[in-house]
Design a protein around this motif. Sequence first.
Motif, PDB file in Angstrom:
ATOM      1  N   ALA A 162       0.588  -1.169   0.037  1.00  0.00           N
ATOM      2  CA  ALA A 162       0.010   0.072   0.028  1.00  0.00           C
ATOM      3  C   ALA A 162       0.891   1.230  -0.090  1.00  0.00           C
ATOM      4  O   ALA A 162       0.385   2.212  -0.527  1.00  0.00           O
ATOM      5  N   VAL A 163       2.146   1.319   0.545  1.00  0.00           N
ATOM      6  CA  VAL A 163       2.818   2.289   0.659  1.00  0.00           C
ATOM      7  C   VAL A 163       3.327   2.829  -0.866  1.00  0.00           C
ATOM      8  O   VAL A 163       3.245   3.876  -1.196  1.00  0.00           O
ATOM      9  N   TYR A 164       4.045   1.850  -1.495  1.00  0.00           N
ATOM     10  CA  TYR A 164       4.148   2.001  -3.020  1.00  0.00           C
ATOM     11  C   TYR A 164       3.005   2.584  -3.692  1.00  0.00           C
ATOM     12  O   TYR A 164       3.078   3.417  -4.465  1.00  0.00           O
ATOM     13  N   PHE A 165       2.060   1.855  -3.531  1.00  0.00           N
ATOM     14  CA  PHE A 165       0.622   2.414  -4.223  1.00  0.00           C
ATOM     15  C   PHE A 165       0.351   3.866  -3.947  1.00  0.00           C
ATOM     16  O   PHE A 165       0.096   4.577  -4.924  1.00  0.00           O
ATOM     17  N   THR A 166       0.432   4.160  -2.903  1.00  0.00           N
ATOM     18  CA  THR A 166       0.054   5.438  -2.291  1.00  0.00           C
ATOM     19  C   THR A 166       1.209   6.518  -3.043  1.00  0.00           C
ATOM     20  O   THR A 166       0.732   7.484  -3.363  1.00  0.00           O
ATOM     21  N   GLY A 167       2.397   6.229  -2.752  1.00  0.00           N
ATOM     22  CA  GLY A 167       3.318   7.027  -3.208  1.00  0.00           C
ATOM     23  C   GLY A 167       3.396   7.175  -4.715  1.00  0.00           C
ATOM     24  O   GLY A 167       3.327   8.397  -5.367  1.00  0.00           O
ATOM     25  N   ARG A 168       3.026   6.172  -5.700  1.00  0.00           N
ATOM     26  CA  ARG A 168       2.888   6.229  -6.945  1.00  0.00           C
ATOM     27  C   ARG A 168       1.698   7.094  -7.235  1.00  0.00           C
ATOM     28  O   ARG A 168       1.563   7.679  -8.335  1.00  0.00           O
ATOM     29  N   THR A 169       0.591   6.906  -6.665  1.00  0.00           N
ATOM     30  CA  THR A 169      -0.634   7.525  -7.047  1.00  0.00           C
ATOM     31  C   THR A 169      -0.465   9.020  -6.669  1.00  0.00           C
ATOM     32  O   THR A 169      -0.892  10.026  -7.649  1.00  0.00           O
ATOM     33  N   VAL A 170       0.313   9.378  -5.637  1.00  0.00           N
ATOM     34  CA  VAL A 170       0.507  11.066  -5.465  1.00  0.00           C
ATOM     35  C   VAL A 170       1.514  11.419  -6.596  1.00  0.00           C
ATOM     36  O   VAL A 170       1.094  12.695  -7.115  1.00  0.00           O
ATOM     37  N   LEU A 171       2.395  10.724  -7.013  1.00  0.00           N
ATOM     38  CA  LEU A 171       3.445  11.102  -7.952  1.00  0.00           C
ATOM     39  C   LEU A 171       2.601  11.438  -9.218  1.00  0.00           C
ATOM     40  O   LEU A 171       2.777  12.393  -9.993  1.00  0.00           O
TER      41      LEU A 171
END
Length: 422
Positions: free
Chosen positions: A83-92
Amino acid sequence: MATTAAPVMLNNVATDAMAAPPTDDYWERIYRWGPWVLLAVGTILSLASAKLLMTPAERVSALVLVAGAVCWERWWWRRDKDAVYFTGRTVLAFVLSWLNPFFVFYAFIGYFDAERLLPERWVRVGLLSTAVTMAGSQIGGLPPSGLTMWIAFGALFAINSSIAMMMLRISAREETRTQERIDAIAELERTNHLLEQAIFENEALHAQLVLRAREAGIDDERRRLAAEIHDTLAQGLTGIVTQLQAAQNTVDPVVAEGHVERAAALARRSLSEARRSVQNLVPQALEHGTLDEVLGRAVKMWEADSGVTAVFTVTGTAEPLHDDIGATLLRITEEALANVSKHAGAGRVGVTVSYMEDEVSVDVRDDGCGFDPSAGSVRGFGLRGMQSRAARVAGEVTVESEPGAGTAVSVRVPLVREGTVG
Protein backbone atom coordinates in the motif's frame (compact mmCIF):
# COMPACT_ATOMS: atom_id res chain seq x y z
CA MET A 1 -12.07 -52.19 -16.16
CA ALA A 2 -14.80 -49.60 -15.57
CA THR A 3 -13.81 -49.19 -11.93
CA THR A 4 -10.16 -48.72 -12.78
CA ALA A 5 -11.01 -46.15 -15.46
CA ALA A 6 -12.92 -43.93 -13.02
CA PRO A 7 -9.90 -42.39 -11.22
CA VAL A 8 -8.04 -42.12 -14.54
CA MET A 9 -10.93 -40.11 -15.99
CA LEU A 10 -11.06 -37.84 -12.95
CA ASN A 11 -7.31 -37.44 -13.09
CA ASN A 12 -7.56 -36.43 -16.76
CA VAL A 13 -10.22 -33.85 -15.91
CA ALA A 14 -8.04 -32.37 -13.20
CA THR A 15 -5.02 -32.39 -15.51
CA ASP A 16 -6.95 -30.66 -18.30
CA ALA A 17 -8.20 -28.01 -15.90
CA MET A 18 -4.69 -27.31 -14.64
CA ALA A 19 -3.27 -27.39 -18.14
CA ALA A 20 -5.04 -24.14 -19.11
CA PRO A 21 -2.59 -21.39 -20.17
CA PRO A 22 -1.25 -19.83 -16.96
CA THR A 23 -1.82 -16.08 -16.51
CA ASP A 24 0.23 -15.49 -13.36
CA ASP A 25 3.48 -14.86 -15.28
CA TYR A 26 1.70 -12.51 -17.70
CA TRP A 27 0.25 -10.35 -14.95
CA GLU A 28 3.50 -10.43 -13.01
CA ARG A 29 5.17 -8.87 -16.04
CA ILE A 30 2.40 -6.26 -16.24
CA TYR A 31 2.79 -5.37 -12.56
CA ARG A 32 6.58 -5.22 -12.82
CA TRP A 33 7.06 -3.41 -16.13
CA GLY A 34 3.74 -1.58 -16.52
CA PRO A 35 4.60 1.44 -14.32
CA TRP A 36 7.93 1.90 -16.11
CA VAL A 37 6.41 1.71 -19.58
CA LEU A 38 3.50 4.02 -18.74
CA LEU A 39 5.79 6.51 -17.00
CA ALA A 40 8.00 6.53 -20.11
CA VAL A 41 4.97 7.06 -22.43
CA GLY A 42 3.63 9.87 -20.26
CA THR A 43 7.06 11.53 -20.08
CA ILE A 44 7.59 11.38 -23.85
CA LEU A 45 4.16 12.82 -24.59
CA SER A 46 4.60 15.47 -21.90
CA LEU A 47 7.95 16.54 -23.33
CA ALA A 48 6.44 16.77 -26.79
CA SER A 49 3.67 19.02 -25.50
CA ALA A 50 5.69 20.87 -22.85
CA LYS A 51 5.92 24.18 -24.75
CA LEU A 52 2.14 24.26 -25.28
CA LEU A 53 0.94 23.07 -21.89
CA MET A 54 3.65 23.87 -19.36
CA THR A 55 5.51 26.91 -18.09
CA PRO A 56 9.28 26.74 -17.64
CA ALA A 57 8.83 26.29 -13.89
CA GLU A 58 6.35 23.47 -14.46
CA ARG A 59 8.79 21.78 -16.83
CA VAL A 60 11.52 21.85 -14.18
CA SER A 61 9.09 20.58 -11.54
CA ALA A 62 7.94 17.83 -13.88
CA LEU A 63 11.53 16.72 -14.52
CA VAL A 64 12.20 16.61 -10.78
CA LEU A 65 9.01 14.61 -10.18
CA VAL A 66 9.83 12.21 -13.04
CA ALA A 67 13.23 11.63 -11.48
CA GLY A 68 11.50 11.07 -8.15
CA ALA A 69 9.12 8.58 -9.78
CA VAL A 70 12.08 6.72 -11.33
CA CYS A 71 13.78 6.53 -7.94
CA TRP A 72 10.52 5.42 -6.35
CA GLU A 73 10.09 2.62 -8.89
CA ARG A 74 13.73 1.62 -8.60
CA TRP A 75 13.48 1.46 -4.81
CA TRP A 76 10.58 -0.98 -5.04
CA TRP A 77 12.01 -3.02 -7.92
CA ARG A 78 13.35 -5.88 -5.79
CA ARG A 79 10.89 -5.47 -2.92
CA ASP A 80 7.37 -6.69 -2.33
CA LYS A 81 5.15 -3.80 -3.32
CA ASP A 82 2.38 -2.82 -0.94
CA ALA A 83 0.00 0.00 0.00
CA VAL A 84 2.91 2.39 0.66
CA TYR A 85 4.19 1.91 -2.88
CA PHE A 86 0.70 2.36 -4.34
CA THR A 87 0.07 5.53 -2.33
CA GLY A 88 3.40 7.11 -3.31
CA ARG A 89 2.92 6.28 -6.99
CA THR A 90 -0.66 7.61 -6.98
CA VAL A 91 0.44 10.90 -5.43
CA LEU A 92 3.29 11.28 -7.93
CA ALA A 93 0.96 10.49 -10.84
CA PHE A 94 -1.64 12.99 -9.57
CA VAL A 95 0.90 15.82 -9.25
CA LEU A 96 2.48 15.04 -12.63
CA SER A 97 -0.96 14.97 -14.28
CA TRP A 98 -1.66 18.38 -12.67
CA LEU A 99 1.44 19.68 -14.44
CA ASN A 100 0.72 17.94 -17.74
CA PRO A 101 -2.38 15.84 -18.55
CA PHE A 102 -0.31 13.33 -20.55
CA PHE A 103 1.28 12.04 -17.33
CA VAL A 104 -2.10 10.41 -16.68
CA PHE A 105 -0.69 7.27 -18.35
CA TYR A 106 1.42 6.75 -15.25
CA ALA A 107 -1.73 6.84 -13.11
CA PHE A 108 -3.61 4.37 -15.32
CA ILE A 109 -1.82 1.32 -13.87
CA GLY A 110 -3.65 1.98 -10.61
CA TYR A 111 -6.79 0.45 -12.09
CA PHE A 112 -4.99 -2.88 -12.39
CA ASP A 113 -3.01 -3.33 -9.19
CA ALA A 114 -5.12 -1.52 -6.56
CA GLU A 115 -6.81 -4.77 -5.54
CA ARG A 116 -3.45 -6.52 -5.43
CA LEU A 117 -1.54 -3.94 -3.37
CA LEU A 118 -4.15 -2.44 -1.05
CA PRO A 119 -6.05 -3.95 1.88
CA GLU A 120 -9.57 -4.94 0.90
CA ARG A 121 -11.26 -2.02 2.66
CA TRP A 122 -8.96 0.50 0.87
CA VAL A 123 -9.27 -0.88 -2.66
CA ARG A 124 -12.22 1.36 -3.57
CA VAL A 125 -10.38 4.40 -2.20
CA GLY A 126 -7.39 3.59 -4.39
CA LEU A 127 -9.60 3.17 -7.49
CA LEU A 128 -11.45 6.42 -6.83
CA SER A 129 -8.12 8.22 -6.38
CA THR A 130 -7.02 6.93 -9.75
CA ALA A 131 -10.40 8.01 -11.23
CA VAL A 132 -9.82 11.57 -9.94
CA THR A 133 -6.48 11.76 -11.75
CA MET A 134 -7.98 10.27 -14.91
CA ALA A 135 -10.96 12.67 -14.93
CA GLY A 136 -8.69 15.67 -14.30
CA SER A 137 -6.47 14.82 -17.25
CA GLN A 138 -9.47 14.17 -19.50
CA ILE A 139 -10.74 17.76 -19.02
CA GLY A 140 -7.32 19.11 -19.93
CA GLY A 141 -5.73 19.18 -16.51
CA LEU A 142 -6.52 20.23 -12.96
CA PRO A 143 -7.85 22.45 -11.55
CA PRO A 144 -10.98 22.87 -13.74
CA SER A 145 -11.44 26.36 -15.09
CA GLY A 146 -15.00 27.50 -14.76
CA LEU A 147 -18.31 25.87 -13.94
CA THR A 148 -18.54 24.02 -17.22
CA MET A 149 -15.23 22.28 -16.67
CA TRP A 150 -16.22 21.42 -13.10
CA ILE A 151 -19.39 19.85 -14.41
CA ALA A 152 -17.36 17.97 -17.04
CA PHE A 153 -14.91 16.89 -14.35
CA GLY A 154 -17.77 15.57 -12.20
CA ALA A 155 -19.29 13.66 -15.12
CA LEU A 156 -15.96 12.16 -16.16
CA PHE A 157 -15.17 11.26 -12.55
CA ALA A 158 -18.51 9.46 -12.30
CA ILE A 159 -17.84 7.58 -15.55
CA ASN A 160 -14.31 6.62 -14.51
CA SER A 161 -15.49 5.59 -11.05
CA SER A 162 -18.26 3.46 -12.53
CA ILE A 163 -15.82 1.77 -14.86
CA ALA A 164 -13.42 1.17 -11.97
CA MET A 165 -16.17 -0.33 -9.79
CA MET A 166 -17.37 -2.50 -12.66
CA MET A 167 -13.82 -3.76 -13.21
CA LEU A 168 -13.59 -4.49 -9.49
CA ARG A 169 -16.77 -6.57 -9.57
CA ILE A 170 -15.61 -8.42 -12.68
CA SER A 171 -12.28 -9.10 -11.01
CA ALA A 172 -14.00 -10.35 -7.86
CA ARG A 173 -16.26 -12.61 -9.94
CA GLU A 174 -13.32 -14.02 -11.86
CA GLU A 175 -11.44 -14.55 -8.63
CA THR A 176 -14.42 -16.42 -7.22
CA ARG A 177 -14.63 -18.58 -10.35
CA THR A 178 -10.92 -19.24 -10.22
CA GLN A 179 -11.16 -20.26 -6.58
CA GLU A 180 -14.12 -22.51 -7.42
CA ARG A 181 -12.05 -24.15 -10.17
CA ILE A 182 -9.17 -24.63 -7.75
CA ASP A 183 -11.51 -26.12 -5.16
CA ALA A 184 -13.09 -28.35 -7.81
CA ILE A 185 -9.68 -29.58 -8.92
CA ALA A 186 -8.69 -30.22 -5.32
CA GLU A 187 -11.94 -32.12 -4.78
CA LEU A 188 -11.36 -34.13 -7.96
CA GLU A 189 -7.86 -35.00 -6.83
CA ARG A 190 -9.16 -35.97 -3.40
CA THR A 191 -11.93 -38.08 -4.97
CA ASN A 192 -9.40 -39.65 -7.33
CA HIS A 193 -7.19 -40.53 -4.38
CA LEU A 194 -10.14 -42.01 -2.49
CA LEU A 195 -11.19 -44.04 -5.54
CA GLU A 196 -7.69 -45.37 -6.03
CA GLN A 197 -7.56 -46.25 -2.34
CA ALA A 198 -10.99 -47.92 -2.57
CA ILE A 199 -9.89 -49.92 -5.62
CA PHE A 200 -6.78 -51.06 -3.79
CA GLU A 201 -8.86 -52.04 -0.75
CA ASN A 202 -11.41 -53.79 -2.98
CA GLU A 203 -8.67 -55.79 -4.67
CA ALA A 204 -7.29 -56.81 -1.29
CA LEU A 205 -10.80 -57.66 -0.07
CA HIS A 206 -11.50 -59.63 -3.25
CA ALA A 207 -8.33 -61.66 -2.77
CA GLN A 208 -9.26 -62.26 0.86
CA LEU A 209 -12.80 -63.30 -0.10
CA VAL A 210 -11.48 -65.67 -2.74
CA LEU A 211 -9.16 -67.22 -0.17
CA ARG A 212 -11.94 -67.55 2.38
CA ALA A 213 -14.32 -68.95 -0.23
CA ARG A 214 -11.73 -71.55 -1.17
CA GLU A 215 -11.20 -72.44 2.49
CA ALA A 216 -14.96 -72.53 3.07
CA GLY A 217 -15.38 -74.77 0.02
CA ILE A 218 -12.73 -77.13 1.30
CA ASP A 219 -14.29 -77.17 4.76
CA ASP A 220 -17.77 -77.70 3.31
CA GLU A 221 -16.52 -80.59 1.18
CA ARG A 222 -14.87 -82.14 4.21
CA ARG A 223 -18.14 -81.92 6.15
CA ARG A 224 -20.05 -83.37 3.20
CA LEU A 225 -17.69 -86.30 2.90
CA ALA A 226 -17.75 -86.84 6.68
CA ALA A 227 -21.56 -86.91 6.62
CA GLU A 228 -21.60 -89.26 3.62
CA ILE A 229 -19.12 -91.60 5.27
CA HIS A 230 -21.17 -91.57 8.42
CA ASP A 231 -24.43 -92.17 6.56
CA THR A 232 -23.10 -94.87 4.21
CA LEU A 233 -19.93 -96.59 5.35
CA ALA A 234 -20.49 -96.27 9.10
CA GLN A 235 -24.11 -97.38 8.97
CA GLY A 236 -23.32 -100.10 6.43
CA LEU A 237 -20.47 -101.44 8.54
CA THR A 238 -22.68 -101.37 11.60
CA GLY A 239 -25.32 -103.39 9.74
CA ILE A 240 -22.73 -105.82 8.44
CA VAL A 241 -21.31 -106.38 11.93
CA THR A 242 -24.84 -106.88 13.27
CA GLN A 243 -25.68 -109.45 10.59
CA LEU A 244 -22.38 -111.31 11.01
CA GLN A 245 -22.80 -111.44 14.77
CA ALA A 246 -26.33 -112.78 14.28
CA ALA A 247 -24.99 -115.42 11.86
CA GLN A 248 -22.28 -116.35 14.34
CA ASN A 249 -24.73 -116.70 17.21
CA THR A 250 -27.26 -118.91 15.39
CA VAL A 251 -27.00 -122.68 15.09
CA ASP A 252 -29.35 -122.94 12.13
CA PRO A 253 -27.26 -122.97 8.92
CA VAL A 254 -30.14 -121.62 6.85
CA VAL A 255 -30.69 -118.65 9.16
CA ALA A 256 -26.95 -118.03 9.35
CA GLU A 257 -26.69 -118.06 5.58
CA GLY A 258 -29.51 -115.49 5.39
CA HIS A 259 -27.61 -113.18 7.75
CA VAL A 260 -24.42 -113.60 5.71
CA GLU A 261 -26.29 -112.81 2.48
CA ARG A 262 -27.75 -109.65 4.04
CA ALA A 263 -24.27 -108.68 5.26
CA ALA A 264 -22.87 -109.13 1.74
CA ALA A 265 -25.73 -107.09 0.26
CA LEU A 266 -25.08 -104.33 2.80
CA ALA A 267 -21.38 -104.39 1.94
CA ARG A 268 -22.07 -104.06 -1.79
CA ARG A 269 -24.60 -101.28 -1.25
CA SER A 270 -22.30 -99.40 1.12
CA LEU A 271 -19.40 -99.66 -1.34
CA SER A 272 -21.58 -98.33 -4.14
CA GLU A 273 -22.84 -95.44 -2.02
CA ALA A 274 -19.31 -94.61 -0.86
CA ARG A 275 -18.15 -94.32 -4.47
CA ARG A 276 -21.09 -92.09 -5.33
CA SER A 277 -20.44 -89.94 -2.28
CA VAL A 278 -16.84 -89.34 -3.37
CA GLN A 279 -18.11 -88.34 -6.82
CA ASN A 280 -20.77 -86.06 -5.21
CA LEU A 281 -23.64 -87.87 -6.94
CA VAL A 282 -27.19 -88.37 -5.68
CA PRO A 283 -27.94 -91.68 -3.92
CA GLN A 284 -28.40 -94.48 -6.40
CA ALA A 285 -31.88 -95.31 -5.09
CA LEU A 286 -33.18 -91.85 -6.07
CA GLU A 287 -32.21 -92.39 -9.68
CA HIS A 288 -34.85 -95.09 -10.00
CA GLY A 289 -37.82 -93.65 -8.09
CA THR A 290 -39.44 -90.72 -6.32
CA LEU A 291 -38.66 -89.85 -2.73
CA ASP A 292 -41.75 -91.55 -1.27
CA GLU A 293 -40.98 -94.74 -3.23
CA VAL A 294 -37.35 -94.80 -2.14
CA LEU A 295 -38.23 -94.03 1.49
CA GLY A 296 -40.90 -96.75 1.43
CA ARG A 297 -38.32 -99.34 0.34
CA ALA A 298 -35.77 -98.04 2.85
CA VAL A 299 -38.30 -98.31 5.70
CA LYS A 300 -39.20 -101.88 4.73
CA MET A 301 -35.52 -102.85 4.51
CA TRP A 302 -34.85 -101.26 7.89
CA GLU A 303 -37.85 -103.10 9.33
CA ALA A 304 -36.47 -106.41 8.04
CA ASP A 305 -32.99 -105.72 9.42
CA SER A 306 -34.04 -104.38 12.79
CA GLY A 307 -37.10 -106.50 13.49
CA VAL A 308 -39.02 -103.39 14.59
CA THR A 309 -42.47 -102.76 13.15
CA ALA A 310 -42.35 -99.74 10.82
CA VAL A 311 -45.30 -97.94 9.23
CA PHE A 312 -44.70 -95.67 6.24
CA THR A 313 -47.25 -92.97 5.29
CA VAL A 314 -47.42 -90.32 2.53
CA THR A 315 -49.67 -87.26 2.81
CA GLY A 316 -50.31 -84.63 0.17
CA THR A 317 -49.62 -84.91 -3.55
CA ALA A 318 -46.25 -86.52 -4.22
CA GLU A 319 -44.03 -84.54 -6.57
CA PRO A 320 -40.60 -85.21 -8.11
CA LEU A 321 -38.05 -83.28 -6.07
CA HIS A 322 -34.74 -81.66 -6.86
CA ASP A 323 -31.82 -84.09 -6.38
CA ASP A 324 -30.36 -82.19 -3.43
CA ILE A 325 -33.71 -82.03 -1.63
CA GLY A 326 -34.39 -85.74 -2.15
CA ALA A 327 -30.88 -86.78 -1.10
CA THR A 328 -31.08 -84.63 2.04
CA LEU A 329 -34.40 -86.11 3.16
CA LEU A 330 -33.28 -89.67 2.40
CA ARG A 331 -30.01 -89.36 4.33
CA ILE A 332 -31.66 -87.70 7.33
CA THR A 333 -34.38 -90.37 7.44
CA GLU A 334 -31.78 -93.15 7.26
CA GLU A 335 -29.83 -91.54 10.09
CA ALA A 336 -32.96 -91.16 12.23
CA LEU A 337 -33.85 -94.83 11.71
CA ALA A 338 -30.27 -95.85 12.52
CA ASN A 339 -30.52 -93.91 15.80
CA VAL A 340 -33.76 -95.75 16.62
CA SER A 341 -32.00 -99.09 16.10
CA LYS A 342 -29.05 -98.09 18.29
CA HIS A 343 -30.67 -96.21 21.15
CA ALA A 344 -34.48 -96.27 21.27
CA GLY A 345 -35.37 -99.89 22.06
CA ALA A 346 -38.62 -99.18 20.24
CA GLY A 347 -41.33 -101.66 19.30
CA ARG A 348 -42.96 -99.50 16.65
CA VAL A 349 -41.80 -96.70 14.31
CA GLY A 350 -43.83 -94.43 12.07
CA VAL A 351 -42.31 -92.58 9.07
CA THR A 352 -44.48 -89.93 7.41
CA VAL A 353 -43.65 -87.93 4.26
CA SER A 354 -45.79 -84.80 3.89
CA TYR A 355 -45.97 -82.78 0.67
CA MET A 356 -47.24 -79.25 1.31
CA GLU A 357 -47.64 -76.18 -0.88
CA ASP A 358 -44.08 -74.92 -0.49
CA GLU A 359 -42.49 -77.42 1.89
CA VAL A 360 -41.89 -81.11 2.21
CA SER A 361 -41.26 -82.80 5.54
CA VAL A 362 -40.36 -86.22 6.91
CA ASP A 363 -41.32 -87.21 10.47
CA VAL A 364 -39.80 -90.24 12.18
CA ARG A 365 -41.58 -91.20 15.44
CA ASP A 366 -40.85 -94.12 17.73
CA ASP A 367 -42.30 -95.46 20.99
CA GLY A 368 -38.90 -96.14 22.51
CA CYS A 369 -37.29 -95.09 25.77
CA GLY A 370 -36.88 -91.47 24.78
CA PHE A 371 -34.50 -89.02 26.45
CA ASP A 372 -34.26 -85.52 27.84
CA PRO A 373 -33.06 -83.18 25.02
CA SER A 374 -32.14 -80.44 27.50
CA ALA A 375 -29.76 -82.82 29.29
CA GLY A 376 -27.43 -82.80 26.27
CA SER A 377 -27.64 -86.51 25.68
CA VAL A 378 -28.16 -86.10 21.95
CA ARG A 379 -25.05 -84.33 20.84
CA GLY A 380 -23.49 -86.98 18.66
CA PHE A 381 -22.36 -86.63 15.07
CA GLY A 382 -25.69 -88.02 13.82
CA LEU A 383 -27.80 -85.09 14.95
CA ARG A 384 -25.17 -82.55 13.93
CA GLY A 385 -24.97 -84.22 10.54
CA MET A 386 -28.75 -84.07 10.13
CA GLN A 387 -28.85 -80.40 11.07
CA SER A 388 -25.93 -79.60 8.76
CA ARG A 389 -27.54 -81.41 5.83
CA ALA A 390 -30.84 -79.61 6.34
CA ALA A 391 -29.15 -76.22 6.65
CA ARG A 392 -27.43 -76.71 3.27
CA VAL A 393 -30.85 -76.68 1.58
CA ALA A 394 -32.38 -73.97 3.84
CA GLY A 395 -34.19 -76.55 5.96
CA GLU A 396 -34.30 -77.38 9.65
CA VAL A 397 -34.38 -80.42 11.93
CA THR A 398 -36.29 -80.53 15.20
CA VAL A 399 -36.18 -83.24 17.85
CA GLU A 400 -38.91 -83.82 20.46
CA SER A 401 -38.51 -86.41 23.17
CA GLU A 402 -38.91 -87.15 26.84
CA PRO A 403 -37.90 -90.13 28.93
CA GLY A 404 -40.30 -93.04 28.49
CA ALA A 405 -42.42 -91.28 25.82
CA GLY A 406 -40.49 -92.00 22.66
CA THR A 407 -38.80 -89.60 20.21
CA ALA A 408 -39.92 -87.60 17.18
CA VAL A 409 -37.46 -86.30 14.59
CA SER A 410 -38.88 -83.88 12.03
CA VAL A 411 -37.09 -82.38 9.05
CA ARG A 412 -38.68 -79.62 6.95
CA VAL A 413 -37.15 -78.32 3.73
CA PRO A 414 -38.38 -76.10 0.89
CA LEU A 415 -40.24 -77.92 -1.87
CA VAL A 416 -37.94 -77.48 -4.85
CA ARG A 417 -39.17 -79.40 -7.83
CA GLU A 418 -37.07 -81.51 -10.16
CA GLY A 419 -35.55 -79.50 -13.02
CA THR A 420 -35.32 -76.27 -11.03
CA VAL A 421 -31.94 -74.59 -11.52
CA GLY A 422 -30.16 -74.31 -8.20
